[in-house]
Design a protein around this motif. Structure first.
Motif, PDB file in Angstrom:
ATOM      1  N   GLN A 257      68.797  42.536  30.644  1.00 50.60           N
ATOM      2  CA  GLN A 257      69.365  42.966  29.363  1.00 50.60           C
ATOM      3  C   GLN A 257      68.836  44.344  28.961  1.00 50.60           C
ATOM      4  OE1 GLN A 257      68.402  39.751  26.761  1.00 50.60           O
ATOM      5  NE2 GLN A 257      69.954  38.372  27.615  1.00 50.60           N
ATOM      6  N   GLN A 258      67.517  44.560  29.232  1.00 52.14           N
ATOM      7  CA  GLN A 258      66.955  45.867  28.903  1.00 52.14           C
ATOM      8  C   GLN A 258      67.586  46.967  29.746  1.00 52.14           C
ATOM      9  OE1 GLN A 258      62.775  45.313  29.478  1.00 52.14           O
ATOM     10  NE2 GLN A 258      62.488  44.178  27.569  1.00 52.14           N
ATOM     11  N   LEU A 259      67.770  46.681  31.056  1.00 53.67           N
ATOM     12  CA  LEU A 259      68.391  47.674  31.930  1.00 53.67           C
ATOM     13  C   LEU A 259      69.835  47.936  31.508  1.00 53.67           C
ATOM     14  CD1 LEU A 259      67.038  46.518  35.410  1.00 53.67           C
ATOM     15  CD2 LEU A 259      66.379  48.559  34.124  1.00 53.67           C
ATOM     16  N   LEU A 260      70.539  46.857  31.138  1.00 50.20           N
ATOM     17  CA  LEU A 260      71.915  47.030  30.679  1.00 50.20           C
ATOM     18  C   LEU A 260      71.962  47.867  29.409  1.00 50.20           C
ATOM     19  CD1 LEU A 260      74.917  46.349  30.915  1.00 50.20           C
ATOM     20  CD2 LEU A 260      74.469  44.250  29.611  1.00 50.20           C
ATOM     21  N   HIS A 261      71.005  47.601  28.508  1.00 47.87           N
ATOM     22  CA  HIS A 261      70.964  48.357  27.252  1.00 47.87           C
ATOM     23  C   HIS A 261      70.677  49.826  27.538  1.00 47.87           C
ATOM     24  CE1 HIS A 261      70.391  48.851  22.904  1.00 47.87           C
ATOM     25  NE2 HIS A 261      69.377  49.648  23.212  1.00 47.87           N
ATOM     26  N   LEU A 262      69.712  50.090  28.441  1.00 46.55           N
ATOM     27  CA  LEU A 262      69.373  51.470  28.757  1.00 46.55           C
ATOM     28  C   LEU A 262      70.531  52.191  29.427  1.00 46.55           C
ATOM     29  CD1 LEU A 262      65.723  51.040  30.084  1.00 46.55           C
ATOM     30  CD2 LEU A 262      66.442  52.081  27.924  1.00 46.55           C
TER      31      LEU A 262
ATOM     32  N   ARG B  96      77.470  58.087  26.270  1.00 45.19           N
ATOM     33  CA  ARG B  96      78.820  58.506  26.683  1.00 45.19           C
ATOM     34  C   ARG B  96      79.526  57.385  27.449  1.00 45.19           C
ATOM     35  NH1 ARG B  96      80.852  63.778  27.371  1.00 45.19           N
ATOM     36  NH2 ARG B  96      82.791  63.814  28.582  1.00 45.19           N
ATOM     37  N   ARG B  97      78.762  56.645  28.298  1.00 46.71           N
ATOM     38  CA  ARG B  97      79.367  55.569  29.078  1.00 46.71           C
ATOM     39  C   ARG B  97      79.942  54.494  28.157  1.00 46.71           C
ATOM     40  NH1 ARG B  97      76.110  51.671  33.393  1.00 46.71           N
ATOM     41  NH2 ARG B  97      77.825  50.207  33.742  1.00 46.71           N
ATOM     42  N   TRP B  98      79.162  54.130  27.140  1.00 47.30           N
ATOM     43  CA  TRP B  98      79.637  53.118  26.173  1.00 47.30           C
ATOM     44  C   TRP B  98      80.918  53.602  25.492  1.00 47.30           C
ATOM     45  CZ3 TRP B  98      77.399  48.402  24.399  1.00 47.30           C
ATOM     46  CH2 TRP B  98      77.986  47.872  23.258  1.00 47.30           C
TER      47      TRP B  98
END
Length: 793
Positions: A625-630, A642-644
């Motif tokens: 989850q942390q990696l996904l958030h980062l 920008r990706r989001w």
């Protein structure tokens, strides 16, 4: 000579727990690192810090000394708290106290039982020869501290008028005494002395000594309680042993008195008087205890043909002095005939040749009838003997083998003629011979033995076979024992399987992965039958709380219902399942489990149980989850990146939203470079966070603020008209201009250049962002602080 200086220290005793807290707190304060900004420029200049003042240096020195004192007290308290032997503890207290206060001379008094005197229990240094000396209240340092209950410091003991004469031959200078207390009562006095100089103490040293004395008092109370508990435990064990012995005697008496007990007195002229002691059998024969007593007693109710047998039995006991037993027929009050077994022995020799017999008889009618039935069913018994699945062996009353059935012979590996006449002991494993002999003797003597017992037998080829056995005596028609019959079942394989099962159960119970076993009733919520330690640790529930509850007890609001549906489907189909679940602990905190569910099937392929193997993967999930958030958020402002934003735009374009319903504002900070050039990149980072917070507070619900990169931001406004989007952008521009950024005494007025695009007819996300970026640069080209909207063709 002037009177020596005497000082009394105010009690500041604290608990050992508080001392450890102070130590940890002070150590943490001393070791606290300086925190620097993570984005500070390596080229940024640093100012020379001013020298610490003399006051700060003194405070640090005091803090370090206080830390050293608390560290010494902590180590000392650990040393004394682990002693439960009182004498060992007292010795350790004196050793630690002298070491703590840097002297070689110390002693410890304890108050005696009647609280009339103090007695030296431990002496060290010059006091090593003082053990056993006594002081009265008020005499010397010890007696004075005992009476006052407060610490006492003598600067020059040789000049102190209240000194004890015991130490006149020793040149003592500074002496300090501190009370040891249990509650408010003084139970002893700890003393320290210095020979070579007058030692002065500051308040920290006195406080340290009082804290040590408080801890020593607690340790002494603990050791005393432990010693008393051990003594009480020993006394209790002695009482329990006496109770066991008394119970055994009571059982012996109970076995004797379970039936009718009588005392018979015979005088030389032949007259007999019977006195019943216990009427255990009177309920069967119809007579009351009084009716059984008297000059003739129950002898008158013997069957006429058996009275001679009874009389001969009495004469035999009187003549030989040895106990005997006889059987006779008894006529009840209703005229029914019943068989009785009578035991009798000599009681005592009375005056003028009178003798007394004591005995008991019991109703054996049922046993007689059983013997008759046994003879009638001898053929049936022979069939059972030969064809039963268990082994059967017959042993005579001397322990010799008579015969064995086919199953027993196969188990032992012998023929009948090879075992007949041999002692059964020859076929018992060596380490069980004594126990086997004692049990056989108890059986022959008709003493109580276990209904079932285990015995290891030796086979013809030297193997050992473990058997579960039961044994009983077979009697003839007259009630005489014929032989012992023992039934044996080979349980070697069962015991091996049980051992393997215990090993497996132990391994499962202590496995790192959680294990749960449920029933398989077909219900949507199977019931938990077993959980191991790991499952209890993961869930926070005890095994007692989980067993008997529904498997769904850990499912919560955030548990994926699709996964639970997959589990139900696998259970209906009777197939294994693999998956991951978000579940809830007892304290309602959630955790992730990687779960494998396997069906347990019987011989008919029916599912009888489910076994769930679970591994806690919470840490891995949190990392993911942390990696996904980062990957989707800006590290500095924690805004979507920008990706989001591109994913959100792609979603809107895929939904085919009509023009005028959504808008995108592309924002760039004007004059931002000035902040970086003036104060460095750290201040620039602070400015970006300031602007991000300012913009976010003014956006409507549902709007998305993202940092595109550098000093560029974007605002996605869904379900917003063109006019509303323009108004929002202009409001943001006015707000930023009105809220200058202040840092390190510098004030910067920033502004926003905004490019606006209405989302609708664009072919791609890339084209949409290009149009918004182009409009923003148009705004900057015309001086900034303005909004330029893309005109749809």
């Amino acid at each position: 000579m002037s009177s020596p200086k005497v000082r009394r220290a105010k009690s500041t005793a604290i608990s050992s727990a508080q001392a450890r807290f102070n130590l940890r707190f002070l150590t943490a304060r001393l070791n606290r690192p300086n925190r620097n900004h993570a984005h500070a420029s390596p080229l940024a200049s640093t100012e020379q810090q001013p020298d610490r003042t003399a006051s700060n240096q003194q405070s640090d020195a005091d803090l370090q000394r206080r830390n050293a004192y608390l560290s010494a007290l902590h180590q000392t308290s650990l040393a004394i708290m682990n002693h439960l032997d009182v004498n060992d503890l007292l010795k350790t207290i004196v050793e630690r106290a002298t070491s703590l206060m840097q002297t070689s001379h110390g002693y410890l008094y304890l108050v005696n039982a009647d609280r009339s005197m103090l007695e030296v229990k431990i002496g060290r240094g010059v006091f090593s020869e003082s053990v056993g000396r006594r002081l009265e209240p008020g005499n010397g340092v010890g007696g004075t501290v005992w009476r006052s209950g407060q610490m006492l410091v003598i600067d020059d003991y040789s000049a102190w008028p209240n000194r004890s004469s015991y130490y006149d031959d020793i040149k003592l200078h500074t002496v300090i005494g501190v009370p040891l207390k249990s509650g408010r009562r003084v139970i002893g006095v700890l003393g320290l002395a210095y020979l070579d100089r007058i030692h002065t103490f500051d308040k920290d040293e006195l406080s340290l000594l009082e804290q040590f004395a408080h801890l020593a008092s607690i340790a002494f109370d603990n050791a005393t309680l432990y010693t008393n508990a051990q003594r009480e435990l020993g006394e209790r064990k002695q009482a329990e042993q006496a109770l066991i012995e008394s119970e055994q005697r009571y059982r012996d008496i109970t076995e004797l008195t379970s039936d009718y007990i009588y005392l018979m007195e015979i005088v030389p002229d032949g007259r007999v008087t019977v006195r019943g002691i216990s009427g255990g059998s009177t309920g069967n024969n119809g007579y009351s205890l009084d009716e059984m007593n008297g000059a003739n007693g129950w002898a008158d109710v013997c069957h006429p043909d058996d009275q001679q047998i009874v009389t001969e039995g009495f004469r035999q006991v009187i003549a030989s002095g040895q106990p005997t037993s006889i059987e006779f027929r008894f006529l009840t009050k209703s005229g029914e005939m019943r068989w009785m077994l009578c035991y009798m022995r000599m009681a005592r020799q009375q005056h003028r040749g009178a003798v007394s017999l004591i005995g008991a008889f019991q109703d054996i009618t049922a046993r007689k009838h059983a013997y008759e039935a046994l003879r009638e069913s001898e053929q049936r018994y022979r069939s059972l003997f030969d064809y039963t699945s268990d082994g059967v062996v017959l042993i005579d009353m001397e322990g010799k083998l008579i015969a064995a059935n086919r199953q027993m012979l196969e188990m032992m590996g012998y023929a009948n003629e090879e075992i007949a006449g041999r002692s059964f002991i020859e076929f018992i494993a060596p380490d069980e011979v004594v126990a086997a002999q004692e049990l056989f003797e108890a059986r022959v003597a008709e003493r109580p033995i276990p209904r079932l017992f285990e015995r290891s037998i030796l086979t013809a080829n030297g193997d050992i076979v473990l058997c579960e056995m039961s044994t009983g005596i077979v009697y003839d028609a007259q009630g005489n024992p014929l032989y012992s019959q023992t039934v044996a079942r080979n349980i070697t394989e069962r015991r091996q399987a049980e051992q393997q099962l215990r090993l497996l159960s132990t391994a499962v119970h202590h496995a790192n992965d959680g294990v749960m076993i449920t029933n398989a009733t077909g219900s949507d919520t199977p019931i938990i039958l077993y959980v191991n330690d790991a499952m209890c640790r993961m869930s926070g529930y005890s095994a007692a709380k989980m067993i008997g509850q529904s498997q769904s007890m850990m499912i919560g609001t955030s548990t994926d219902r699709r996964e639970t549906a997959h589990v139900r489907e696998a259970r209906v189909r009777g197939v294994p399942y693999r998956g991951e679940f978000l579940l809830y602990r007892k304290d309602q905190s959630n955790f992730w489990l990687e779960v494998g569910i396997e069906p347990i099937k019987d011989a008919a392929a029916n599912v009888t149980n489910w076994v769930i193997i679970a591994r806690d993967v919470t840490a891995r999930k949190q990392q993911e989850q942390q990696l996904l958030h980062l990957s989707t958020h800006d590290y500095l402002t924690d805004l979507p990146n920008r990706r989001w934003l591109e994913d959100c735009l792609a979603r809107l374009l895929a939904q085919g939203q009509t023009e005028g319903e959504n808008a995108l504002l592309f924002i760039d900070l004007d004059h931002f470079k000035v902040i970086n050039d003036t104060l460095g990149h750290a201040a620039g980072d602070e400015a970006l966070g300031f602007i991000a917070t300012l913009i976010a507070t003014q956006l409507p619900a549902g709007a998305t603020l993202a940092r595109i990169g550098g000093d560029e931001f974007a605002v996605l406004l869904e379900h917003t008209s063109t006019a509303q989007a323009r108004a929002i952008g202009e409001r943001l521009q006015a707000l930023v201009v009105d809220q200058p950024f202040v840092s390190a005494g510098h004030t910067f007025t920033l502004s926003l250049s905004i490019g606006m695009v209405v989302i609708g007819g664009q072919q791609s996300v890339r084209a949409l962002l290009f149009e918004a970026d182009t409009m923003m640069y148009v705004a900057k080209k015309h001086g900034g602080n303005r909004l330029v909207a893309h005109q749809q063709s």
